[in-house]
Scaffold this motif. Structure first.
Motif, PDB file in Angstrom:
ATOM      1  N   ILE A  46       0.820  -1.216   0.000  1.00  0.00           N
ATOM      2  CA  ILE A  46       0.000   0.000   0.000  1.00  0.00           C
ATOM      3  C   ILE A  46       0.850   1.261   0.000  1.00  0.00           C
ATOM      4  O   ILE A  46       0.512   2.247  -0.650  1.00  0.00           O
ATOM      5  CB  ILE A  46      -0.962  -0.016   1.206  1.00  0.00           C
ATOM      6  N   TRP A  47       1.984   1.235   0.695  1.00  0.00           N
ATOM      7  CA  TRP A  47       2.810   2.439   0.776  1.00  0.00           C
ATOM      8  C   TRP A  47       3.476   2.775  -0.556  1.00  0.00           C
ATOM      9  O   TRP A  47       3.996   3.872  -0.729  1.00  0.00           O
ATOM     10  CB  TRP A  47       3.856   2.283   1.873  1.00  0.00           C
ATOM     11  N   SER A  49      -1.239   7.522  -4.221  1.00  0.00           N
ATOM     12  CA  SER A  49      -2.150   8.310  -3.383  1.00  0.00           C
ATOM     13  C   SER A  49      -3.162   7.377  -2.725  1.00  0.00           C
ATOM     14  O   SER A  49      -3.341   6.232  -3.169  1.00  0.00           O
ATOM     15  CB  SER A  49      -2.885   9.359  -4.218  1.00  0.00           C
ATOM     16  N   PRO A  50      -3.866   7.844  -1.695  1.00  0.00           N
ATOM     17  CA  PRO A  50      -4.893   7.011  -1.056  1.00  0.00           C
ATOM     18  C   PRO A  50      -6.007   6.597  -2.012  1.00  0.00           C
ATOM     19  O   PRO A  50      -6.643   5.560  -1.811  1.00  0.00           O
ATOM     20  CB  PRO A  50      -5.435   7.924   0.054  1.00  0.00           C
ATOM     21  N   ALA A  61      -1.953  -6.713   4.887  1.00  0.00           N
ATOM     22  CA  ALA A  61      -0.870  -6.669   5.871  1.00  0.00           C
ATOM     23  C   ALA A  61      -0.015  -5.453   5.550  1.00  0.00           C
ATOM     24  O   ALA A  61       0.431  -5.284   4.413  1.00  0.00           O
ATOM     25  CB  ALA A  61      -0.029  -7.938   5.822  1.00  0.00           C
ATOM     26  N   GLU A  62       0.170  -4.602   6.537  1.00  0.00           N
ATOM     27  CA  GLU A  62       0.958  -3.391   6.310  1.00  0.00           C
ATOM     28  C   GLU A  62       1.579  -2.946   7.629  1.00  0.00           C
ATOM     29  O   GLU A  62       1.175  -3.382   8.706  1.00  0.00           O
ATOM     30  CB  GLU A  62       0.069  -2.291   5.724  1.00  0.00           C
ATOM     31  N   TYR A  63       2.569  -2.082   7.528  1.00  0.00           N
ATOM     32  CA  TYR A  63       3.167  -1.533   8.737  1.00  0.00           C
ATOM     33  C   TYR A  63       2.125  -0.744   9.520  1.00  0.00           C
ATOM     34  O   TYR A  63       1.305  -0.030   8.947  1.00  0.00           O
ATOM     35  CB  TYR A  63       4.359  -0.648   8.389  1.00  0.00           C
ATOM     36  N   ALA A  64       2.185  -0.867  10.845  1.00  0.00           N
ATOM     37  CA  ALA A  64       1.140  -0.321  11.712  1.00  0.00           C
ATOM     38  C   ALA A  64       1.432   1.076  12.225  1.00  0.00           C
ATOM     39  O   ALA A  64       0.626   1.642  12.967  1.00  0.00           O
ATOM     40  CB  ALA A  64       0.922  -1.262  12.904  1.00  0.00           C
ATOM     41  N   VAL A  75       8.312   4.239   0.044  1.00  0.00           N
ATOM     42  CA  VAL A  75       7.370   4.924   0.924  1.00  0.00           C
ATOM     43  C   VAL A  75       6.867   6.155   0.176  1.00  0.00           C
ATOM     44  O   VAL A  75       7.525   7.187   0.128  1.00  0.00           O
ATOM     45  CB  VAL A  75       8.018   5.354   2.258  1.00  0.00           C
ATOM     46  N   ARG A  76       5.681   6.033  -0.419  1.00  0.00           N
ATOM     47  CA  ARG A  76       5.126   7.119  -1.233  1.00  0.00           C
ATOM     48  C   ARG A  76       3.823   7.646  -0.649  1.00  0.00           C
ATOM     49  O   ARG A  76       3.535   8.825  -0.716  1.00  0.00           O
ATOM     50  CB  ARG A  76       4.881   6.625  -2.665  1.00  0.00           C
ATOM     51  N   THR A  77       3.036   6.753  -0.083  1.00  0.00           N
ATOM     52  CA  THR A  77       1.770   7.116   0.553  1.00  0.00           C
ATOM     53  C   THR A  77       1.662   6.344   1.861  1.00  0.00           C
ATOM     54  O   THR A  77       1.758   5.119   1.866  1.00  0.00           O
ATOM     55  CB  THR A  77       0.571   6.746  -0.351  1.00  0.00           C
TER      56      THR A  77
END
Length: 292
Positions: free
Chosen positions: A132-133, A137-138, A158-161, A193-195
């Motif tokens: 996701i990152w 954009s969102p 699953a993503e960093y919290a 790390v973009r979003t």
């Protein structure tokens, strides 16, 4: 939930890796298996993996679904992206392994891919693991959720919290905040790390698409061997980061980013140096599709 016993080392060796640094690949494969054990993946599952990249998660998924299952792994990234091995090289290597017949790699936007298929559900589970990152954009994630909600039984994330249960994890949290504060000023970002989206924001976007959260939710601390935190902190501490800050449009913006970098430096010093830094917590959450 996926409970099959798997030879982690064997799966890791099937992925393209530097034989002199096999421990790096082993830690990545072990981490992916820990994530996927939280998801409703079983033998024979038809899985859509979004943001597959070089295939670290793909390999573990292919092992878990067995010979009767299949993984369609999609990523719009250029096949020349990535280092020390490119996406194209890593995917080709995995396809040549014993897991290759269970995998189809697709280089395409996931919304365009799904829109080109029939209206009937063609996948049991969609997996978004640490991708996701990378989105620009969102709205990218929102659009993906909107399409998946009516096409897939379960959507698993699953993503960093953005959470640090220990002081050793704090530098990683601070570093990604500094990194994304810089990347927002770049017309085109090639960073990993973009979003940044929080757990609550991801859950909100999924619910906005009509999906409902399942009770299988967990947050866990990755093993010390997982080097993502140290790598991302290292890129912020590098002198090149200071040069990149010049892309920010004004002195206030540049000062804010450099202050965040200083916070990373202080946090790293507090824990005893970069080698002591640990990867931040990871969350796993599954959602049920809409009337699928």
């Amino acid at each position: 939930m996926a409970k099959q016993q798997s030879n982690v080392e064997e799966i890791a060796r099937l992925c393209l890796h530097d034989p002199n640094n096999f421990g790096i690949q082993l830690s990545q494969t072990t981490h992916r298996l820990q994530i996927l054990h939280s998801f409703p993946i079983s033998l024979g599952s038809r899985v859509l993996e979004i943001g597959c990249g070089q295939g670290d998660t793909t390999a573990v998924l292919a092992e878990l679904v067995g010979e009767s299952g299949h993984v369609t792994a999609i990523d719009p990234a250029d096949l020349s992206y990535g280092a020390p091995f490119t996406v194209g090289q890593a995917q080709k290597h995995l396809l040549a392994s014993r897991l290759g017949s269970r995998i189809t790699f697709v280089q395409q936007d996931p919304v365009d891919f799904l829109s080109s298929k029939s209206e009937e559900p063609i996948f049991d589970v969609a997996v978004l693991a640490h991708c996701i990152w990378y989105f620009s954009s969102p709205s990218v994630l929102s659009n993906i959720f909107q399409v998946l909600a009516k096409r897939v039984k379960f959507v698993c994330v699953a993503e960093y919290a953005l959470a640090a249960g220990t002081m050793e994890q704090l530098p990683h949290v601070l570093a990604v905040l500094a990194r994304v504060s810089l990347e927002v000023f770049k017309p085109v970002s090639e960073s990993n790390v973009r979003t940044i989206l929080s757990m609550k924001r991801i859950q909100s976007l999924a619910e906005g698409a009509g999906m409902s959260a399942l009770p299988h939710f967990k947050v866990f601390e990755p093993a010390m061997e997982l080097s993502d935190g140290r790598w991302e902190v290292g890129t912020v501490l590098d002198e090149e980061f200071e040069e990149e800050v010049k892309v920010a449009p004004g002195p206030r913006e540049r000062a804010a980013i450099l202050a965040q970098r200083e916070a990373v430096l202080q946090a790293v010093s507090k824990v005893g140096g970069l080698k002591k830094v640990r990867t931040m917590d990871v969350f796993c959450q599954c959602f049920r599709g809409v009337d699928v």
